[in-house]
Enzyme design. Structure first.
Site, PDB file in Angstrom:
ATOM      1  N   LYS A  83      28.366  -7.021  -1.232  1.00 46.54           N
ATOM      2  CA  LYS A  83      28.427  -7.857  -0.225  1.00 46.54           C
ATOM      3  C   LYS A  83      28.515  -9.319  -0.483  1.00 46.54           C
ATOM      4  O   LYS A  83      27.474  -9.665  -1.591  1.00 46.54           O
ATOM      5  CB  LYS A  83      27.038  -7.722   1.068  1.00 46.54           C
TER       6      LYS A  83
HETATM    7  O1  G3P Z   1      25.521  -7.347   9.133  1.00 50.45           O
HETATM    8  C1  G3P Z   1      26.142  -8.997   9.822  1.00 50.45           C
HETATM    9  C2  G3P Z   1      26.329  -8.375  11.037  1.00 50.45           C
HETATM   10  O2  G3P Z   1      26.897  -7.257  11.494  1.00 50.45           O
HETATM   11  C3  G3P Z   1      25.421  -9.001  11.601  1.00 50.45           C
HETATM   12  O3  G3P Z   1      25.353  -9.728  12.745  1.00 50.45           O
HETATM   13  O4  G3P Z   1      23.620  -9.730  15.273  1.00 50.45           O
HETATM   14  O5  G3P Z   1      23.138 -11.205  12.973  1.00 50.45           O
HETATM   15  O6  G3P Z   1      25.152 -11.701  14.411  1.00 50.45           O
HETATM   16  P1  G3P Z   1      24.458 -10.824  14.186  1.00 50.45           P
END
Ligand code: G3P
Length: 217
Positions: A83
């Site tokens: 990633k």
């Molecule tokens: O892994 C990336 C993403 O899904 C993060 O989500 O909830 O931290 O905005 P969030």
């Protein structure tokens, strides 16, 4: 639509994998920072449990550093996906890693042009963050529709991986729009299972059955 879980926690992954619903896992530096132990060992363990794509994120911000870290991550296991953040350096690193046969997930996607540029350099996945767009008063899912349309128009092989998912409505909309993958925190997967009418219905079936057994006896 494939279901990935967005966590670095081995116990959570094991519990979901045993249900047979998991296609892969995504992690990020914030999620891995919550776990104790060597992150490479944790990622290796996750790969052995899920046997599907597992995203591990680089923390370098320069192109050479991202390529170096990306190669290390890819070497952990054949299921690893590297990633990289969507920056110019990330795009450059994606191009190099992809040309070496490494699958790359370009993350922190907040616009359709970013997704398009990532697809052009051979990203296997783009990760648009729908919840964080909702947080700033926009409609995150609009971005998913735009990206799916663009990738369909030009037949890009890059998969749309809906990230930053906050609730089951995001999941339903992602599926209806034809996203390839949705990655959910375990709590959202739990919500996808739940419906109060299922619980009430089951309780009634069992009570009725029990009552009938008493009558027959
Ligand atoms: O892994 C990336 C993403 O899904 C993060 O989500 O909830 O931290 O905005 P969030």
């Amino acid at each position: 639509m494939k279901l990935f879980v967005d966590t670095g926690n081995v116990k959570e992954i094991e519990a979901l994998a045993s249900l047979g619903i998991l296609d892969g896992v995504t992690t990020n530096p914030s999620l891995m920072a919550r776990e104790s132990g060597d992150y490479r060992q944790i990622l290796k363990q996750i790969c052995q449990i899920v046997k599907g794509p597992v995203s591990g994120e680089v923390v370098a911000t320069d192109t050479a550093g991202m390529i170096r870290e990306g190669r290390e991550i890819a070497a952990i296991d054949e299921h690893m996906v590297v990633k990289v953040p969507f920056t110019k350096q990330g795009v450059e690193a994606c191009r190099t890693l992809a040309s070496e046969g490494t699958r790359v997930n370009v993350t922190l996607i907040f616009s359709a042009t970013q997704a398009w540029l990532a697809a052009k350099v051979g990203a296997s996945y783009v990760s648009p963050f729908v919840g964080r767009l909702d947080d700033i008063g926009t409609t995150g899912m609009t971005l998913i529709r735009e990206i799916v349309d663009i990738f369909d128009n030009f037949e890009y092989a890059t998969e749309v991986l809906v990230a930053s998912v906050r609730h089951p409505i995001h999941v339903v909309e992602a599926a209806r729009m034809g996203a390839d993958v949705v990655t959910c925190p375990p709590a959202v997967i739990e919500q996808c299972f739940k419906h109060p009418l299922t619980d009430i219905g089951l309780e009634k079936f069992l009570k009725d059955w029990e009552k009938a057994q008493g009558v027959k006896a």
